[in-house]
Design a protein around this motif. Sequence first.
Motif, mmCIF file in Angstrom:
data_model
loop_
_atom_site.group_PDB
_atom_site.id
_atom_site.type_symbol
_atom_site.label_atom_id
_atom_site.label_comp_id
_atom_site.label_asym_id
_atom_site.label_seq_id
_atom_site.Cartn_x
_atom_site.Cartn_y
_atom_site.Cartn_z
ATOM 1 N N PRO A 105 0.802 -1.293 0.071
ATOM 2 C CA PRO A 105 0.101 0.175 -0.025
ATOM 3 C C PRO A 105 0.797 1.360 -0.102
ATOM 4 C CG PRO A 105 -1.083 -1.581 1.591
ATOM 5 C CD PRO A 105 0.282 -2.247 1.267
ATOM 6 N N ASP A 106 1.899 1.418 0.686
ATOM 7 C CA ASP A 106 2.680 2.491 0.858
ATOM 8 C C ASP A 106 3.244 2.764 -0.603
ATOM 9 O OD1 ASP A 106 2.026 2.835 3.558
ATOM 10 O OD2 ASP A 106 3.853 2.205 4.346
ATOM 11 N N ASP A 107 3.893 1.697 -1.338
ATOM 12 C CA ASP A 107 4.324 1.949 -2.575
ATOM 13 C C ASP A 107 3.354 2.400 -3.579
ATOM 14 O OD1 ASP A 107 6.760 0.843 -1.439
ATOM 15 O OD2 ASP A 107 6.838 -0.970 -2.415
ATOM 16 N N VAL A 108 2.051 1.541 -3.404
ATOM 17 C CA VAL A 108 1.179 2.091 -4.345
ATOM 18 C C VAL A 108 0.893 3.683 -4.113
ATOM 19 C CG1 VAL A 108 -1.292 1.880 -5.121
ATOM 20 C CG2 VAL A 108 0.322 -0.243 -4.600
ATOM 21 N N ALA A 109 0.820 4.090 -2.889
ATOM 22 C CA ALA A 109 0.471 5.426 -2.458
ATOM 23 C C ALA A 109 1.451 6.422 -3.148
ATOM 24 C CB ALA A 109 0.193 5.492 -0.910
ATOM 25 N N GLU A 110 2.779 5.934 -3.082
ATOM 26 C CA GLU A 110 3.660 6.941 -3.458
ATOM 27 C C GLU A 110 3.563 7.144 -5.153
ATOM 28 O OE1 GLU A 110 8.503 7.210 -3.512
ATOM 29 O OE2 GLU A 110 7.594 5.705 -2.311
ATOM 30 N N ASP A 111 3.414 5.784 -5.579
ATOM 31 C CA ASP A 111 3.294 5.830 -7.043
ATOM 32 C C ASP A 111 1.962 6.682 -7.414
ATOM 33 O OD1 ASP A 111 3.785 5.026 -9.849
ATOM 34 O OD2 ASP A 111 1.791 4.195 -9.718
ATOM 35 N N HIS A 112 0.855 6.620 -6.620
ATOM 36 C CA HIS A 112 -0.504 7.504 -7.133
ATOM 37 C C HIS A 112 -0.174 8.738 -7.007
ATOM 38 C CE1 HIS A 112 -4.745 8.076 -6.696
ATOM 39 N NE2 HIS A 112 -4.447 9.040 -6.072
ATOM 40 N N ARG A 113 0.385 9.397 -5.926
ATOM 41 C CA ARG A 113 0.700 10.863 -5.615
ATOM 42 C C ARG A 113 1.692 11.480 -6.950
ATOM 43 N NH1 ARG A 113 2.890 15.140 -3.166
ATOM 44 N NH2 ARG A 113 1.384 16.120 -1.511
ATOM 45 N N THR A 114 2.820 10.346 -7.288
ATOM 46 C CA THR A 114 3.526 10.702 -8.538
ATOM 47 C C THR A 114 2.766 10.968 -9.667
ATOM 48 O OG1 THR A 114 5.559 9.740 -7.444
ATOM 49 C CG2 THR A 114 5.639 10.252 -9.475
ATOM 50 N N ARG A 115 1.755 9.984 -9.785
ATOM 51 C CA ARG A 115 1.116 9.881 -11.372
ATOM 52 C C ARG A 115 0.173 11.339 -11.230
ATOM 53 N NH1 ARG A 115 -1.619 4.779 -12.977
ATOM 54 N NH2 ARG A 115 -1.009 5.501 -15.051
ATOM 55 N N VAL A 116 -0.422 11.505 -9.881
ATOM 56 C CA VAL A 116 -1.283 12.737 -9.830
ATOM 57 C C VAL A 116 -0.462 14.042 -10.191
ATOM 58 C CG1 VAL A 116 -2.762 14.322 -8.224
ATOM 59 C CG2 VAL A 116 -3.023 11.694 -8.353
ATOM 60 N N ASP A 117 0.608 14.020 -9.666
ATOM 61 C CA ASP A 117 1.673 15.214 -9.974
ATOM 62 C C ASP A 117 1.796 15.329 -11.473
ATOM 63 O OD1 ASP A 117 2.047 17.159 -7.878
ATOM 64 O OD2 ASP A 117 3.376 15.613 -6.982
ATOM 65 N N HIS A 118 2.261 14.283 -11.931
ATOM 66 C CA HIS A 118 2.485 14.232 -13.528
ATOM 67 C C HIS A 118 1.293 14.701 -14.216
ATOM 68 C CE1 HIS A 118 4.532 12.950 -16.920
ATOM 69 N NE2 HIS A 118 3.604 12.015 -17.260
ATOM 70 N N LEU A 119 0.076 14.180 -13.900
ATOM 71 C CA LEU A 119 -1.262 14.561 -14.651
ATOM 72 C C LEU A 119 -1.387 16.104 -14.604
ATOM 73 C CD1 LEU A 119 -4.046 14.109 -15.921
ATOM 74 C CD2 LEU A 119 -4.800 13.687 -13.420
ATOM 75 N N PHE A 120 -1.186 16.703 -13.436
ATOM 76 C CA PHE A 120 -1.382 18.269 -13.436
ATOM 77 C C PHE A 120 -0.273 18.940 -13.967
ATOM 78 C CE2 PHE A 120 -4.774 16.827 -10.507
ATOM 79 C CZ PHE A 120 -5.624 17.735 -10.551
ATOM 80 N N ASP A 121 0.973 18.198 -14.011
ATOM 81 C CA ASP A 121 1.956 18.934 -14.613
ATOM 82 C C ASP A 121 1.744 19.145 -16.325
ATOM 83 O OD1 ASP A 121 3.707 19.437 -12.672
ATOM 84 O OD2 ASP A 121 4.899 17.703 -12.957
ATOM 85 N N LYS A 122 1.065 17.938 -16.987
ATOM 86 C CA LYS A 122 0.987 17.824 -18.278
ATOM 87 C C LYS A 122 -0.312 18.711 -18.629
ATOM 88 C CE LYS A 122 3.424 14.758 -19.725
ATOM 89 N NZ LYS A 122 4.731 15.165 -20.576
ATOM 90 N N LEU A 123 -1.507 18.843 -17.577
ATOM 91 C CA LEU A 123 -2.563 19.695 -17.984
ATOM 92 C C LEU A 123 -2.150 21.092 -17.801
ATOM 93 C CD1 LEU A 123 -5.225 18.070 -15.401
ATOM 94 C CD2 LEU A 123 -4.990 18.195 -17.921
ATOM 95 N N ARG A 124 -1.149 21.252 -16.879
ATOM 96 C CA ARG A 124 -0.556 22.719 -16.682
ATOM 97 C C ARG A 124 0.066 23.142 -18.261
ATOM 98 N NH1 ARG A 124 -1.542 27.190 -13.874
ATOM 99 N NH2 ARG A 124 -1.646 25.873 -12.024
ATOM 100 N N ASN A 125 0.961 22.233 -18.532
ATOM 101 C CA ASN A 125 1.557 22.815 -19.820
ATOM 102 C C ASN A 125 0.949 22.850 -21.025
ATOM 103 O OD1 ASN A 125 4.162 22.408 -18.396
ATOM 104 N ND2 ASN A 125 4.541 20.132 -18.969
#
Length: 204
Positions: free
Chosen positions: A180-200
């Motif tokens: 779960p902790d690894d999944v949560a870390e990856d989840h957060r990273t992917r959310v950040d990545h999503l919003f970086d793409k939306l921002r660009n």
Amino acid sequence: MPRTAARGGPQTRARISDVATQLFLERGFDAVTVAEVAREAGVSSVTVFKHFPRKEDLLLDRADDATDLLRTAVRGSTDVLASLREATLRLADDRHALSGLKDGSVPFFVTVAASPALIGRAREIADELQQTVVEELSGDPASGNSAFDGDAALLAAFLIAGYTTVLTGTARRLMAGDTPDDVAEDHRTRVDHLFDKLRNGFAG
């Protein structure tokens, strides 16, 4: 955890949802009838449908929470993407059910994945949330919102589709037995990545 029922009020709704969820997770969505849920919850079928017009909403009962979160993040914001990013990352940090990271979520994911009716309703909810974002970004004069300076429909489509993809990936990893902790870390990273793409893609 079961809650005390108070007929006709929020506690009744919570009680019905708790009972329905337990039955669905134990036996599968299609194997349980609304009448059985009503009987176990100590209410009538009419009362069940008063609170949940569709059987699927007995399990997928957080659509209103998601709608409220989106509206709160967008309304009055001077930076919509920053507000939405903050709101979704907070869900992850809190291990909220809407992030897919809540403890004990695997049986829920398994139940949804096994039911075409639930999958179909989940897609409808996503469409409804997308329309909510469009309406908020378009600046409804009655709500006092300022209009979003961009293509609201396109941003809403990318936002909901992107977040749904993150959620689906999170659910699949948890069902596969990943930590779960690894999944949560990856989840957060992917959310950040999503919003970086939306921002660009939507800056300016």
